[in-house]
Design a protein around this motif. Sequence first.
Motif, mmCIF file in Angstrom:
data_model
loop_
_atom_site.group_PDB
_atom_site.id
_atom_site.type_symbol
_atom_site.label_atom_id
_atom_site.label_comp_id
_atom_site.label_asym_id
_atom_site.label_seq_id
_atom_site.Cartn_x
_atom_site.Cartn_y
_atom_site.Cartn_z
ATOM 1 N N ALA A 49 0.827 -1.202 0.000
ATOM 2 C CA ALA A 49 0.000 0.000 0.000
ATOM 3 C C ALA A 49 0.861 1.252 0.000
ATOM 4 O O ALA A 49 1.739 1.417 0.828
ATOM 5 C CB ALA A 49 -0.912 -0.003 1.227
ATOM 6 N N GLY A 50 0.606 2.111 -0.983
ATOM 7 C CA GLY A 50 1.321 3.369 -1.058
ATOM 8 C C GLY A 50 2.764 3.249 -1.505
ATOM 9 O O GLY A 50 3.529 4.196 -1.433
ATOM 10 N N GLN A 51 3.165 2.079 -2.001
ATOM 11 C CA GLN A 51 4.561 1.879 -2.371
ATOM 12 C C GLN A 51 4.734 1.681 -3.879
ATOM 13 O O GLN A 51 5.724 1.135 -4.331
ATOM 14 C CB GLN A 51 5.137 0.688 -1.603
ATOM 15 N N GLY A 52 3.758 2.088 -4.673
ATOM 16 C CA GLY A 52 3.920 2.023 -6.118
ATOM 17 C C GLY A 52 3.461 0.717 -6.708
ATOM 18 O O GLY A 52 3.009 -0.193 -6.027
ATOM 19 N N ALA A 53 3.614 0.602 -8.026
ATOM 20 C CA ALA A 53 3.098 -0.562 -8.739
ATOM 21 C C ALA A 53 4.037 -1.750 -8.724
ATOM 22 O O ALA A 53 3.669 -2.829 -9.133
ATOM 23 C CB ALA A 53 2.802 -0.175 -10.188
ATOM 24 N N ALA A 54 5.276 -1.565 -8.221
ATOM 25 C CA ALA A 54 6.256 -2.641 -8.305
ATOM 26 C C ALA A 54 5.797 -3.890 -7.572
ATOM 27 O O ALA A 54 5.990 -5.001 -8.042
ATOM 28 C CB ALA A 54 7.597 -2.169 -7.744
ATOM 29 N N VAL A 55 5.146 -3.728 -6.393
ATOM 30 C CA VAL A 55 4.708 -4.895 -5.653
ATOM 31 C C VAL A 55 3.564 -5.601 -6.373
ATOM 32 O O VAL A 55 3.408 -6.807 -6.269
ATOM 33 C CB VAL A 55 4.279 -4.487 -4.220
ATOM 34 N N LEU A 78 -3.547 -9.328 2.598
ATOM 35 C CA LEU A 78 -2.527 -9.749 3.551
ATOM 36 C C LEU A 78 -3.028 -9.668 4.982
ATOM 37 O O LEU A 78 -2.717 -10.524 5.811
ATOM 38 C CB LEU A 78 -1.280 -8.862 3.402
ATOM 39 N N ARG A 79 -3.809 -8.645 5.285
ATOM 40 C CA ARG A 79 -4.306 -8.456 6.639
ATOM 41 C C ARG A 79 -5.221 -9.609 7.076
ATOM 42 O O ARG A 79 -5.446 -9.820 8.267
ATOM 43 C CB ARG A 79 -5.048 -7.122 6.724
ATOM 44 N N TYR A 110 -0.599 -5.727 14.961
ATOM 45 C CA TYR A 110 0.818 -5.519 15.284
ATOM 46 C C TYR A 110 1.659 -5.500 14.007
ATOM 47 O O TYR A 110 2.578 -4.688 13.857
ATOM 48 C CB TYR A 110 1.326 -6.636 16.206
ATOM 49 N N VAL A 111 1.343 -6.390 13.077
ATOM 50 C CA VAL A 111 2.155 -6.509 11.862
ATOM 51 C C VAL A 111 1.923 -5.344 10.904
ATOM 52 O O VAL A 111 2.874 -4.781 10.349
ATOM 53 C CB VAL A 111 1.853 -7.844 11.150
ATOM 54 N N PHE A 112 0.665 -4.954 10.722
ATOM 55 C CA PHE A 112 0.347 -4.042 9.627
ATOM 56 C C PHE A 112 -0.083 -2.632 10.059
ATOM 57 O O PHE A 112 -0.389 -1.790 9.208
ATOM 58 C CB PHE A 112 -0.758 -4.628 8.754
ATOM 59 N N ASP A 113 -0.061 -2.331 11.369
ATOM 60 C CA ASP A 113 -0.588 -1.030 11.763
ATOM 61 C C ASP A 113 0.299 0.137 11.373
ATOM 62 O O ASP A 113 -0.114 1.280 11.461
ATOM 63 C CB ASP A 113 -0.889 -0.984 13.268
ATOM 64 N N ARG A 114 1.538 -0.142 10.938
ATOM 65 C CA ARG A 114 2.419 0.942 10.509
ATOM 66 C C ARG A 114 2.480 1.075 8.990
ATOM 67 O O ARG A 114 3.238 1.871 8.459
ATOM 68 C CB ARG A 114 3.828 0.729 11.055
ATOM 69 N N VAL A 115 1.756 0.224 8.329
ATOM 70 C CA VAL A 115 1.787 0.236 6.851
ATOM 71 C C VAL A 115 0.922 1.347 6.313
ATOM 72 O O VAL A 115 -0.192 1.536 6.768
ATOM 73 C CB VAL A 115 1.299 -1.120 6.306
#
Length: 462
Positions: free
Chosen positions: A57-63, A117-118, A457-462
């Motif tokens: 999320a928010g990191q472009g189309a590469a993923v 993923l969540r 815990y895993v994704f709250d900073r994404v």
Amino acid sequence: MVHETTKVHGHEVTVTTTSTSTVAPALPSQEQRLALSNLDLLLPPMDVGVFFCYAGAGQGAAVAAPAPILKVSLAKVLVAYYPLAGEVVANAAGEAELLCSGRGVDFAEASAGGAELRDLRLGMVDESADKLVPKKKAGVMCVQVTKFKCGGAVVGCTFDHRVCDAYSFNMFLVAWAAAARGSSVTLAPSFDRSFLAPSNPPPPCPDALADRLFVPVSCVSAPPATAAVTNRIYRVAADDVAALQESAGHGRGRRTKLEAFTAHLWQLYARAAASSGQRRTCCMGVVVDGRTRLRRDGAMKGYFGNVLTIPYGVKGSDDLRGMALADAADDVHRWVVEAATGDHFRGLIDWVESLRPEPTVAKAYLGGGDGFGDGAGATACVVSSGMRFPVGEVDFGWGRPAFASYHFPWPGGAGYVMPMPSARGDGDWMVYVHAAPEVVTAMEQEPTVFKALDCDYVFDRV
């Protein structure tokens, strides 16, 4: 297409393999055979997995389309790490060795359909990672990249443990990620087997410590029926790790965090035995890396292969339950330090040489006995530190992973526990656990230390 179904949050999610290919090294090389070292030969045929979750999320189309980047960079890095593109074969003596044939790495692309993923319950390994980490069918290594509806992806790898240990594979992962970003790394892999060459002439008698820690397979009686096991990933908070270390060294000198954690786990195994109404012996082993023990000048920093030993301790469950944590940690410290020497590793190399081509096994996996008969009634577990897991460096160009873990649901009866650093970099640990159900219950019933891993815990900073 291959469909595999897993449950996440009570819903059926289908992971579908959409394409498969084989990625060969970018440059051709002459076929050659590379002998496994005597320390490689201590390992039975078994595979180890690792996986990385990238939120996207928010990191472009590469993923959203990671496969082309991963394939091109994998081909580049396999030029230096060519054994991973080969296969394990038998030599004339029946021992395993590497055929560096350039066959390549099997690469699968998959889709998780409408899942995000969540949705994954990452702590429930049997529900999640088992479908995201590929099962190797041929070669030394394989890869699977799985795309999710949210734009995230999971990159999973599986490799043959006889070829390398986690230290070695971490080197490869960092180099692969650097190649994907167009960067370079300064540490090149070394396959120089002279580091682990046996003594010439051989010593007059076998190494006593090696003889205590390992046993020829021919001396091992038939294993018991495979018991049920549970796979989990837990979170251990940094404060709880520090508290364990403080308690373990109380009044008698500092103990490492791993020693303190191992002592606590040892006592949990004793509680699990008591809860099931059994008075059993509990065997606890710790994997020790020998690179800096064999060469203190750093010459083995880039060595690619296995450089491991497994010291262990055995105590009755009643004794363990009645001990202070500091006393249990003293015992762990004693047998770990005894094995963490260059002399022991050189003796172990010579011990294997004296038995070849007879295969051997670590006694820690057998409950401390010379065979399953001697270890009857014993519970066994091995702790392998993953604290050098370079989570933050496995960035393929779309940012750090939100989560990562090794994955080792091996078929043996002994438990296996690996603590690793959290991808958040906050000092917390992620702990992979492969253990009997009663041990997992004991972990989850204690008031501190082992905490459930939740998606917030895993994704709250994404």
